[in-house]
Motif scaffolding. Structure first.
Motif, mmCIF file in Angstrom:
data_model
loop_
_atom_site.group_PDB
_atom_site.id
_atom_site.type_symbol
_atom_site.label_atom_id
_atom_site.label_comp_id
_atom_site.label_asym_id
_atom_site.label_seq_id
_atom_site.Cartn_x
_atom_site.Cartn_y
_atom_site.Cartn_z
ATOM 1 N N VAL A 205 1.822 -1.976 15.970
ATOM 2 C CA VAL A 205 1.984 -3.318 15.408
ATOM 3 C C VAL A 205 3.180 -4.007 16.064
ATOM 4 C CG1 VAL A 205 2.428 -4.663 13.318
ATOM 5 C CG2 VAL A 205 0.948 -2.634 13.214
ATOM 6 N N GLY A 206 2.937 -5.193 16.584
ATOM 7 C CA GLY A 206 3.993 -5.941 17.266
ATOM 8 C C GLY A 206 4.167 -5.578 18.725
ATOM 9 N N ARG A 207 3.467 -4.543 19.175
ATOM 10 C CA ARG A 207 3.579 -4.104 20.571
ATOM 11 C C ARG A 207 2.286 -4.307 21.351
ATOM 12 N NH1 ARG A 207 4.368 1.716 20.429
ATOM 13 N NH2 ARG A 207 5.009 1.553 22.609
ATOM 14 N N ALA A 208 1.179 -4.504 20.644
ATOM 15 C CA ALA A 208 -0.117 -4.656 21.300
ATOM 16 C C ALA A 208 -0.895 -5.790 20.650
ATOM 17 C CB ALA A 208 -0.913 -3.358 21.208
ATOM 18 N N ALA A 230 -4.787 -1.958 10.827
ATOM 19 C CA ALA A 230 -5.319 -3.084 11.608
ATOM 20 C C ALA A 230 -5.618 -4.286 10.717
ATOM 21 C CB ALA A 230 -6.572 -2.646 12.352
ATOM 22 N N GLU A 231 -6.180 -4.041 9.555
ATOM 23 C CA GLU A 231 -6.493 -5.141 8.633
ATOM 24 C C GLU A 231 -5.216 -5.780 8.100
ATOM 25 O OE1 GLU A 231 -10.779 -3.409 6.974
ATOM 26 O OE2 GLU A 231 -9.005 -3.400 5.682
ATOM 27 N N GLU A 232 -4.265 -4.962 7.717
ATOM 28 C CA GLU A 232 -3.006 -5.476 7.157
ATOM 29 C C GLU A 232 -2.234 -6.304 8.191
ATOM 30 O OE1 GLU A 232 1.176 -3.795 5.189
ATOM 31 O OE2 GLU A 232 -0.441 -2.410 5.715
ATOM 32 N N ALA A 233 -2.228 -5.839 9.441
ATOM 33 C CA ALA A 233 -1.451 -6.492 10.496
ATOM 34 C C ALA A 233 -2.247 -7.553 11.256
ATOM 35 C CB ALA A 233 -0.929 -5.444 11.470
ATOM 36 N N LYS A 234 -3.522 -7.747 10.886
ATOM 37 C CA LYS A 234 -4.403 -8.652 11.635
ATOM 38 C C LYS A 234 -4.411 -8.276 13.114
ATOM 39 C CE LYS A 234 -5.229 -11.261 8.010
ATOM 40 N NZ LYS A 234 -6.545 -11.224 7.329
ATOM 41 N N LEU A 235 -4.570 -6.985 13.357
ATOM 42 C CA LEU A 235 -4.556 -6.439 14.713
ATOM 43 C C LEU A 235 -5.956 -5.904 15.024
ATOM 44 C CD1 LEU A 235 -2.865 -5.681 17.208
ATOM 45 C CD2 LEU A 235 -2.237 -3.549 16.038
#
Length: 317
Positions: A205-208, A230-235
């Protein structure tokens, strides 16, 4: 003279056709998850289609190593001692364990991305010895292209994998090459056991700009933890394994593992009918499916392009 007799005995063991009333096929996988289970079921159904039916003329043995390499080695030794007609290891760790345990029982591996890198065979066209099988080498270039099509502004791909799994290490090298061609970079995050998967996903998270999960049994067995991150971070999270889309990944372009299992079972049948495994070329499994998950895309903040939706062979709503 003694070595010649041993060699002749091994040849006979490979080439004598098995009678339909005395066939034993032993199957093992490193862990249980939908893709590997589907491959196992495909093997069994291919055997049934050829007249080898469990409960009638087939003894079908299955053992899972539950994600433990030491258990995989123990199962391999057990199978070698029981001397079935054919052993079918599913996944690289199980295949490596089985191939190390026997030189005379025919082995047909499956769901192995890089048989050469895993040192299962020395030549894909002429494997020799008692080993052949199917590779599920992922179409990594197509995966990178799919990520770019769905996320045209993505500059970095997070690679979530088990650094101890030979397949995943081989695929990492391929991914780096293909990502570079597409103007992207790769950020690695490793988990060596299923309990570490969620933390490894969180480290991206925050790196990709996206997460990519290869056909890695450790990660896929604990995929729900990565999906939650992924869901929590919108990643956006992509997988190489199509069965993982129903479990929450956004999209996958890969094999139908039931079909991979059926292709593997067809090779097993050839050996049961008298062919030498070492004379059967190792093949890359045929077929690929594009599966998308609209609900997962929404949760991860992604709008799927209409071109992708139209091309999908299966849509998870």
């Amino acid at each position: 003279m003694r070595s010649l007799l041993i060699a002749l005995a091994a040849t006979v063991a490979f080439t004598l056709p098995a009678r339909a009333d005395e066939v034993t096929v032993a199957v093992t996988a490193i862990v249980e998850h939908p893709a590997l289970d589907a491959a196992r079921d495909g093997v069994k159904d291919a055997l049934a289609a050829a007249g080898y039916k469990e409960g009638e003329n087939l003894k079908f043995i299955y053992e899972s190593a539950q994600g433990n390499p030491a258990t995989a080695a123990q199962i391999a030794r057990q199978f070698a001692g029981e001397a079935p007609n054919v052993i079918v290891p599913i996944s690289t760790p199980s295949a490596q364990a089985v191939v190390s345990s026997t030189r005379d029982i025919p082995v047909v591996f499956t769901a192995v991305s890089d048989p050469l890198g895993a040192q299962l065979v020395k030549d894909m066209d002429k494997p020799g010895g008692n080993v052949t099988g199917l590779s599920d080498m992922s179409p990594v270039a197509e995966h990178v292209a799919l990520i770019k099509e769905i996320l045209p502004n993505a500059k970095s791909i997070g690679y979530l994998y088990n650094s101890g799994e030979a397949n995943s290490v081989s695929l990492l090298a391929v991914l780096k090459t293909e990502a570079e061609k597409a103007g992207q970079t790769v950020v690695e995050s490793a988990a060596t056991k299923s309990a570490e998967v969620q933390g490894a996903a969180r480290a991206l998270v925050g790196r990709a700009d996206a997460i990519y999960v290869p056909t890695d049994n450790t990660i896929i067995s604990a995929l729900e933890g990565a999906v939650a991150v992924a869901e929590e971070a919108k990643l956006p999270l992509f997988t190489a394994d199509t069965d993982s889309v129903a479990r929450g990944s956004l999209a996958a372009l890969g094999f139908n593992y039931y079909d991979v299992g059926k292709q593997t079972g067809e090779v097993v049948v050839r050996i049961l009918k008298g062919e030498n495994p070492g004379d059967i070329a190792v093949k890359v499994a045929a077929g690929s499916d594009l599966v998308i998950n609209k609900k997962a895309a929404e949760k991860m903040g992604v709008t799927l392009p209409e071109s992708v939706v139209k091309r999908a062979t299966r849509v998870v709503e």
